[in-house]
Scaffold this motif. Structure first.
Motif, short mmCIF file in Angstrom:
data_model
loop_
_atom_site.label_atom_id
_atom_site.label_comp_id
_atom_site.label_asym_id
_atom_site.label_seq_id
_atom_site.Cartn_x
_atom_site.Cartn_y
_atom_site.Cartn_z
N ILE A 102 0.81 -1.22 0.00
CA ILE A 102 0.00 0.00 0.00
C ILE A 102 0.85 1.28 0.00
CG2 ILE A 102 -1.85 -1.17 1.22
CD1 ILE A 102 -1.09 0.55 3.69
N LYS A 103 2.16 1.14 0.22
CA LYS A 103 3.00 2.33 0.32
C LYS A 103 2.87 3.24 -0.90
CE LYS A 103 6.82 1.74 2.44
NZ LYS A 103 8.20 1.30 2.77
N PRO A 104 2.95 2.71 -2.14
CA PRO A 104 2.80 3.60 -3.30
C PRO A 104 1.36 4.02 -3.56
CG PRO A 104 3.11 1.36 -4.04
CD PRO A 104 3.27 1.34 -2.55
N ILE A 105 0.39 3.32 -2.96
CA ILE A 105 -1.02 3.59 -3.20
C ILE A 105 -1.56 4.64 -2.24
CG2 ILE A 105 -3.33 2.56 -3.23
CD1 ILE A 105 -2.02 -0.11 -3.90
N GLU A 106 -1.13 4.55 -1.00
CA GLU A 106 -1.71 5.36 0.08
C GLU A 106 -1.64 6.86 -0.21
OE1 GLU A 106 -1.58 5.15 4.97
OE2 GLU A 106 0.04 4.31 3.77
N PHE A 107 -0.46 7.33 -0.61
CA PHE A 107 -0.29 8.77 -0.84
C PHE A 107 -1.15 9.24 -2.02
CE2 PHE A 107 1.87 12.28 -3.04
CZ PHE A 107 1.88 13.21 -2.02
N SER A 108 -1.12 8.48 -3.12
CA SER A 108 -1.85 8.90 -4.32
C SER A 108 -3.36 8.90 -4.08
CB SER A 108 -1.51 7.99 -5.51
OG SER A 108 -1.80 6.64 -5.20
N VAL A 109 -3.84 7.91 -3.30
CA VAL A 109 -5.27 7.86 -2.99
C VAL A 109 -5.66 9.03 -2.09
CG1 VAL A 109 -7.03 6.56 -1.74
CG2 VAL A 109 -5.49 5.38 -3.29
N GLY A 110 -4.80 9.36 -1.12
CA GLY A 110 -5.08 10.49 -0.23
C GLY A 110 -5.13 11.81 -0.98
N VAL A 111 -4.17 12.03 -1.88
CA VAL A 111 -4.15 13.27 -2.68
C VAL A 111 -5.36 13.32 -3.60
CG1 VAL A 111 -2.90 14.53 -4.47
CG2 VAL A 111 -1.65 13.52 -2.55
N SER A 112 -5.69 12.19 -4.22
CA SER A 112 -6.84 12.14 -5.14
C SER A 112 -8.14 12.47 -4.40
CB SER A 112 -6.95 10.76 -5.78
OG SER A 112 -5.82 10.46 -6.56
N MET A 130 -18.04 14.16 -6.46
CA MET A 130 -18.10 13.96 -5.01
C MET A 130 -18.10 12.47 -4.67
SD MET A 130 -17.92 16.66 -3.19
CE MET A 130 -18.49 15.97 -1.64
N LEU A 131 -18.78 11.66 -5.47
CA LEU A 131 -18.77 10.22 -5.24
C LEU A 131 -17.35 9.67 -5.35
CD1 LEU A 131 -21.99 9.23 -7.22
CD2 LEU A 131 -21.57 8.68 -4.83
N LEU A 132 -16.61 10.12 -6.36
CA LEU A 132 -15.23 9.66 -6.53
C LEU A 132 -14.35 10.15 -5.38
CD1 LEU A 132 -14.78 10.22 -10.38
CD2 LEU A 132 -14.90 8.02 -9.18
N GLY A 133 -14.56 11.40 -4.97
CA GLY A 133 -13.76 11.95 -3.88
C GLY A 133 -13.97 11.20 -2.58
N ILE A 134 -15.22 10.91 -2.24
CA ILE A 134 -15.50 10.20 -1.01
C ILE A 134 -15.07 8.74 -1.12
CG2 ILE A 134 -17.38 9.42 0.51
CD1 ILE A 134 -18.71 12.12 0.05
N LEU A 135 -15.12 8.18 -2.33
CA LEU A 135 -14.60 6.82 -2.54
C LEU A 135 -13.11 6.76 -2.24
CD1 LEU A 135 -14.75 3.89 -3.53
CD2 LEU A 135 -14.47 4.77 -5.87
N PHE A 136 -12.34 7.69 -2.82
CA PHE A 136 -10.90 7.72 -2.57
C PHE A 136 -10.59 7.98 -1.10
CE2 PHE A 136 -10.41 8.82 -7.24
CZ PHE A 136 -9.80 7.62 -7.56
N MET A 137 -11.34 8.88 -0.48
CA MET A 137 -11.15 9.14 0.95
C MET A 137 -11.42 7.89 1.77
SD MET A 137 -13.26 11.72 3.46
CE MET A 137 -14.66 10.59 3.46
N SER A 138 -12.46 7.15 1.39
CA SER A 138 -12.81 5.93 2.10
C SER A 138 -11.71 4.88 1.97
CB SER A 138 -14.14 5.38 1.57
OG SER A 138 -15.17 6.32 1.73
N ILE A 139 -11.20 4.72 0.75
CA ILE A 139 -10.11 3.76 0.54
C ILE A 139 -8.91 4.13 1.39
CG2 ILE A 139 -8.45 2.88 -1.16
CD1 ILE A 139 -10.66 3.23 -3.28
N PHE A 140 -8.60 5.41 1.44
CA PHE A 140 -7.46 5.89 2.24
C PHE A 140 -7.64 5.54 3.72
CE2 PHE A 140 -5.37 9.30 4.70
CZ PHE A 140 -4.07 9.15 4.26
#
Length: 238
Positions: free
Chosen positions: A15-25, A205-215
């Motif tokens: 998750i190391k390369p994923i976590e930052f990009s998902v948080g920024v997204s 907004m759906l995409l934003g909350i999805l990415f936030m949720s994954i993070f």
């Protein structure tokens, strides 16, 4: 794959390369979505500016149901294959699902007051969402009710699977019964009925909350894996 990721070190590296990009997204999508919701999206001809609550209410409602479905599927994996990582996934998703179900009810009340003249009615959609919230509370309560967490995993998993019966009721309640809650505007056989200028901010907004949720879920899984590893080391030392 699930066996591979169940190792804490492997999961952290994965998750190391994923976590930052998902948080920024998540930050970018939510920022853009809120801006478009407040300044680009038009007023509704009946509801006026009150309709803007939709842009957070709908994502909360969608993901509250979807996360419960995720918990139920993970619980099935846990009960059948006895895989501890499935239990960790379910435990990591549950708190966020509970928060989203509560926010769904609160934002729905804020939306309903000017539209219906009351904060709450025992409408089929509202009542089934309240039941979902209760199932979340019950799952979290049971899964953490024992000194050893693993002892609460099986009864909590069974409860989560039983609660799946409420999900189609939430989805189709507005079609099965005469309710105050408006019918579906996005997922329809004949396509979305919502105005395109409203649809764009809502999708963002759906995409934003999805990415936030994954993070958030990734952080929860990481925390639970580290805690489990720590507990195992204590048992070995003891």
């Amino acid at each position: 794959m699930i066996n591979y990721l169940a190792n804490p070190n492997r999961f952290l590296n994965f998750i190391k390369p994923i976590e930052f990009s998902v948080g920024v997204s998540s930050f970018l999508f939510i920022f853009i979505g809120l801006y478009l919701s407040l300044f680009y999206s038009p007023e509704d001809y009946q509801q006026g500016d009150t309709v803007r609550i939709m842009y957070i209410h709908v994502p909360f409602a969608w993901f509250a149901s979807f996360f419960y479905l995720s918990i139920s599927i993970a619980s099935i994996f846990f009960l059948i294959w006895k895989h501890p990582f499935a239990d960790i996934i379910a435990r990591s998703v549950a708190p966020l699902g509970l928060i989203f179900s509560i926010l769904t009810i609160l934002t729905g009340s804020l939306w309903g007051k000017p539209m219906w003249g009351t904060w709450w009615v025992w409408d089929a959609r509202l009542t089934s969402m309240l039941i979902l919230c209760i199932f979340y509370f019950a799952y979290i309560g049971i899964s953490n009710a024992f000194p050893r967490k693993i002892d609460g995993s099986k009864p909590a998993a069974i409860l989560a699977i039983v609660g799946m019966i409420n999900l189609p009721i939430i989805k189709f309640s507005v079609d099965w019964w005469n309710t105050l809650h408006q019918p579906a505007s996005l997922i329809r056989f004949d396509g979305p009925s919502i105005n395109q200028e409203m649809l764009l901010p809502l999708v963002i907004m759906l995409l934003g909350i999805l990415f936030m949720s994954i993070f958030i879920i990734l952080i929860n899984i990481k925390t639970n894996l580290i805690y489990k590893k720590y507990q195992s080391e204590i048992i070995k030392i003891g």
